[in-house]
Design a protein around this motif. Structure first.
Motif, short mmCIF file in Angstrom:
data_model
loop_
_atom_site.label_atom_id
_atom_site.label_comp_id
_atom_site.label_asym_id
_atom_site.label_seq_id
_atom_site.Cartn_x
_atom_site.Cartn_y
_atom_site.Cartn_z
N VAL A 215 -8.86 -17.41 6.76
CA VAL A 215 -9.64 -16.77 5.78
C VAL A 215 -9.30 -15.34 6.00
N LYS A 216 -9.09 -14.92 4.80
CA LYS A 216 -8.49 -13.71 4.85
C LYS A 216 -9.34 -12.74 3.89
N THR A 217 -10.13 -11.67 4.22
CA THR A 217 -10.92 -10.97 3.37
C THR A 217 -10.00 -9.78 2.51
N LEU A 218 -10.06 -9.97 1.23
CA LEU A 218 -9.27 -9.41 0.31
C LEU A 218 -9.97 -8.00 0.18
N LYS A 219 -11.05 -8.16 -0.34
CA LYS A 219 -11.92 -7.08 -0.89
C LYS A 219 -13.26 -6.83 -0.25
N VAL A 220 -14.05 -5.74 0.14
CA VAL A 220 -15.59 -5.90 0.12
C VAL A 220 -16.12 -4.75 -0.95
N GLU A 221 -16.93 -5.03 -1.54
CA GLU A 221 -17.55 -4.18 -2.56
C GLU A 221 -18.96 -3.83 -2.49
N ALA A 222 -19.56 -3.22 -2.91
CA ALA A 222 -20.93 -3.06 -2.93
C ALA A 222 -21.50 -3.60 -4.24
N PRO A 223 -22.70 -4.48 -4.13
CA PRO A 223 -23.20 -5.23 -5.51
C PRO A 223 -23.67 -4.17 -6.31
N ALA A 224 -23.66 -4.70 -7.38
CA ALA A 224 -24.27 -4.22 -8.63
C ALA A 224 -25.60 -3.43 -8.42
N THR A 225 -25.85 -1.98 -8.46
CA THR A 225 -27.17 -1.80 -8.18
C THR A 225 -28.24 -1.85 -9.11
N THR B 122 -9.97 -18.58 -3.74
CA THR B 122 -10.44 -17.16 -3.69
C THR B 122 -11.82 -17.07 -4.07
N PHE B 123 -12.73 -16.68 -3.32
CA PHE B 123 -14.33 -16.86 -3.55
C PHE B 123 -14.96 -15.39 -3.47
N GLN B 124 -16.28 -15.29 -3.96
CA GLN B 124 -16.97 -14.17 -3.63
C GLN B 124 -18.29 -14.72 -2.79
N ARG B 125 -18.46 -13.79 -1.82
CA ARG B 125 -19.60 -14.29 -1.17
C ARG B 125 -20.48 -13.03 -0.77
N PRO B 126 -21.83 -12.96 -0.76
CA PRO B 126 -22.41 -11.84 -0.05
C PRO B 126 -22.47 -11.89 1.54
N ILE B 127 -22.41 -10.84 2.07
CA ILE B 127 -22.82 -10.43 3.23
C ILE B 127 -23.55 -9.39 3.70
N TYR B 128 -24.00 -9.23 4.95
CA TYR B 128 -25.15 -8.07 5.22
C TYR B 128 -26.29 -8.24 4.18
N ALA B 129 -27.01 -9.29 4.40
CA ALA B 129 -28.07 -9.48 3.42
C ALA B 129 -27.77 -9.43 2.09
N GLY B 130 -26.71 -9.41 1.38
CA GLY B 130 -26.53 -8.98 0.00
C GLY B 130 -26.15 -7.53 -0.18
N ASN B 131 -26.11 -6.82 0.91
CA ASN B 131 -25.65 -5.48 0.67
C ASN B 131 -24.12 -5.18 0.40
N ALA B 132 -23.44 -6.23 0.70
CA ALA B 132 -21.97 -6.18 0.66
C ALA B 132 -21.50 -7.61 -0.13
N LEU B 133 -20.60 -7.16 -1.04
CA LEU B 133 -19.93 -8.56 -1.63
C LEU B 133 -18.59 -8.83 -1.21
N ALA B 134 -18.04 -9.89 -0.31
CA ALA B 134 -16.82 -10.08 0.38
C ALA B 134 -16.07 -10.97 -0.54
N THR B 135 -14.57 -10.69 -1.05
CA THR B 135 -13.73 -11.51 -1.60
C THR B 135 -13.02 -11.94 -0.69
N VAL B 136 -13.04 -13.31 -0.41
CA VAL B 136 -12.21 -14.01 0.67
C VAL B 136 -11.39 -15.20 0.04
N GLN B 137 -10.18 -15.24 0.75
CA GLN B 137 -9.10 -16.02 0.42
C GLN B 137 -8.74 -17.23 1.51
N SER B 138 -8.80 -18.52 1.10
CA SER B 138 -8.79 -19.31 2.23
C SER B 138 -7.38 -20.12 2.04
N SER B 139 -6.43 -20.20 3.20
CA SER B 139 -5.29 -20.99 3.20
C SER B 139 -5.53 -22.30 3.91
#
Lengths: 249, 309
Positions: A215-225, B122-139
């Motif tokens: 699993v590779k993390t491509l990007k981490v972004e802030a959610p829509a506020t 490739t998927f998006q999931r919340p981390i840190y109680a939803g304070n960040a959104l991670a885009t992760v790719q799985s092989s």
């Protein structure tokens, strides 16, 4: 009975994390770190089982950077007898952590492993169940009550509809939910004593476990506020806004 | 490419979370098969075959699967899962209990609680109680994924006509036994699927005072939730908890009463369309996410609200 307790070093639950500007992750520089709250509950449950005379020894295990020794010392101050740190500077996934814990279970021959149901950083909720699969043990996840009777353990679980009780054959895996207990604070004399308790450091290599990830993390972004809305003066105004402005009732 | 979705059910009816999980499978693309593992669950299998977008339903009907015990179910799902590119379950307590055990049996990593599919890998999931959104790719060879229902609009429960195929399951692993359960019965809608949710916090002061919220909820056809503080204080049972580690909701309207708005609570409700906060403390963080705030004594405001609805 020997109990293994898993402990993770995470951002303190009171900290509101910020995403790094380059999108590579969250900013953990100069942020307060602590033991994952669910792991505190796991340590507390193990200590209570020892106080009841059911557990004979508690071994706290952490997988993480050298600094995770702090959280292991906290576990020792709360009542664990000794600690093992599997040192890794990489951010490991749940499957790798479960494989490392499996290696420790094999080595220690523990009868019960207690883990937090999830870590509040990755919010994965996987490690305990994966350890169940790797060891072939039964799993009592999201526990709100634990009772040991002979060679079996009864676990009451918090499920979507309410509560469920299962009887598991020992050895077994338990993951903690919020209502299992209220963790104590470490006393100063116990914090001093904890400094002298044994803490062993191992590496994934020494345990013969590959920690490669798919699993590779491509990007981490802030959610829509959400921005703050308006303060209404009365119930009548609120009902009017919900009906005519938001149109939700 | 084909996806196997684990159906959420209680042997009598299909759980609503299944419809959101099938929607996630549609976003991934390819054939969609559903697994109904249970005991005397033929009616569920028939209902599952009518779900829009499903081409095949696998039914494993035997006593060992009656209570979804993961020790019995995981070997079956892992064995079937080898034929699929994706294995999906809802991020309900059943799905969260089962799927990591399946992933470890398959020696693949799991991706938890996705809220968006960006590509089949490739998927998006919340981390840190939803304070960040991670885009992760799985092989990983098989992508094992739990799906957060609020991220996907449910597919229709009718309109499909999938084939039904019986599969042979294994026997009881002899590791675990179901003892009993206490399931809350309520005439109100289910919390995670309700269009309107009214939640109470520590400010409610007692379990009895939740009656005020039940009366408002019944006028609105709403579900009733609670903050962790209210559950920890024993006002209401755990199945009502909304938050990072409780239920995640995203209704059209969320009314937070006597809830200060801790990060852990916001994580469970901040995707609601409209948020109303009623709190006597005008500095409470809940007002920072609320569309409409009302500062004052909830014991005066809530009965007044009930009268005006």
């Amino acid at each position: 009975m020997k109990i293994l307790v898993a402990v993770k070093r995470v951002v303190d639950y009171n900290v509101k994390v910020r995403v790094k500007a380059d999108g590579s992750g969250v900013d953990l520089a100069n942020v307060k770190m602590a033991m994952n709250p669910f792991c505190e509950i796991a340590v507390e449950e193990a200590v209570r089982l020892k106080e009841k005379g059911i557990a004979s020894e508690i071994v706290a295990v952490s997988v993480g950077p050298a600094a995770a020794q702090e959280q292991l010392r906290t576990a020792l101050a709360l009542g664990a007898d000794r600690a093992i740190l599997i040192e890794s500077d990489e951010e490991l996934g749940s499957l790798a952590v479960a494989k490392l814990l499996k290696a420790v279970v094999d080595k220690e021959q523990s009868q019960l492993v207690i883990l937090g149901k999830q870590a509040i950083d990755s919010d994965n909720n996987q490690t305990g169940q994966m350890l169940g699969a790797l060891t072939g043990y039964a799993q009592g996840t999201f526990a709100s009550k634990v009772e040991i009777a002979g060679d079996q353990i009864n676990v009451t679980r918090e499920i979507d509809g309410g509560l469920q009780t299962v009887a598991l054959k020992l050895p077994a895996i338990v993951t903690t939910d919020l209502r299992l207990n209220e963790p104590r604070y470490a006393s100063l004399p116990n914090i001093m004593k904890a400094k002298k308790k044994p803490l062993e450091t191992l590496t994934p290599d020494a345990l013969g476990v590959s920690t490669a990830s798919t699993v590779k993390t491509l990007k981490v972004e802030a959610p829509a506020t959400r921005s703050a809305g308006i303060i209404v003066k009365s119930v009548a105004e609120l009902v009017e806004k919900l009906k005519n402005e938001a149109k939700v009732i | 490419m084909a996806t196997l979705v684990i159906a959420e059910h209680n042997n009598a009816a299909l759980g609503a979370a299944t419809f959101n999980t099938v929607a996630a499978a549609q976003a991934i693309g390819g054939d969609i098969h559903l697994l109904v593992a249970g005991s005397n669950c033929a009616a569920v299998a028939e209902a599952t075959a009518r779900v829009a977008g499903v081409s095949k339903v696998l039914v494993a009907d035997q006593a060992a699967y009656a209570h979804q015990l993961p020790e019995n179910l995981a070997p079956l799902v892992a064995a079937l899962g080898r034929d699929y590119s994706h294995l999906l379950a809802a991020a309900t307590t059943n799905g969260k209990d089962l799927l990591p055990r399946v992933a470890a049996l398959l020696d693949v990593e799991q991706i938890s609680e996705i809220v968006k599919v960006l590509a089949p890998d490739t998927f998006q999931r919340p981390i840190y109680a939803g304070n960040a959104l991670a885009t992760v790719q799985s092989s990983a060879a098989i992508k094992v994924i739990t799906v957060r229902g609020t991220g996907f609009d449910a597919v229709a429960g009718e309109g499909g006509s999938a084939s039904i195929e019986a599969v042979k399951g294994g026997s009881d692993a002899g590791l675990s036994r179901f003892v009993g359960e206490e399931i809350a019965r309520s005439e109100r809608p289910e919390l995670t699927g309700a269009k309107i949710v009214v939640s109470g916090g520590r400010g409610m002061q007692s379990g009895d005072n939740f009656q005020l919220l039940y009366r408002v909820a019944d006028k609105l056809g709403a579900a009733v939730g609670a903050s962790r503080a209210a559950v920890d204080a024993g006002f209401v049972p755990n199945d009502m908890q909304v938050g990072q580690t409780g239920k995640i909701v995203a209704p059209q309207l969320y009314i937070a009463v006597g809830i200060s708005g801790a990060i852990q609570h916001l994580a469970g409700m901040k995707d609601s369309k409209v948020i109303v906060a009623i709190n006597k403390d005008e500095e409470a963080p809940i007002f920072q996410v609320a569309d409409y705030g009302l500062v004052g004594d909830l014991f005066e405001i809530v009965p007044e609200l009930e009268r005006q609805l």
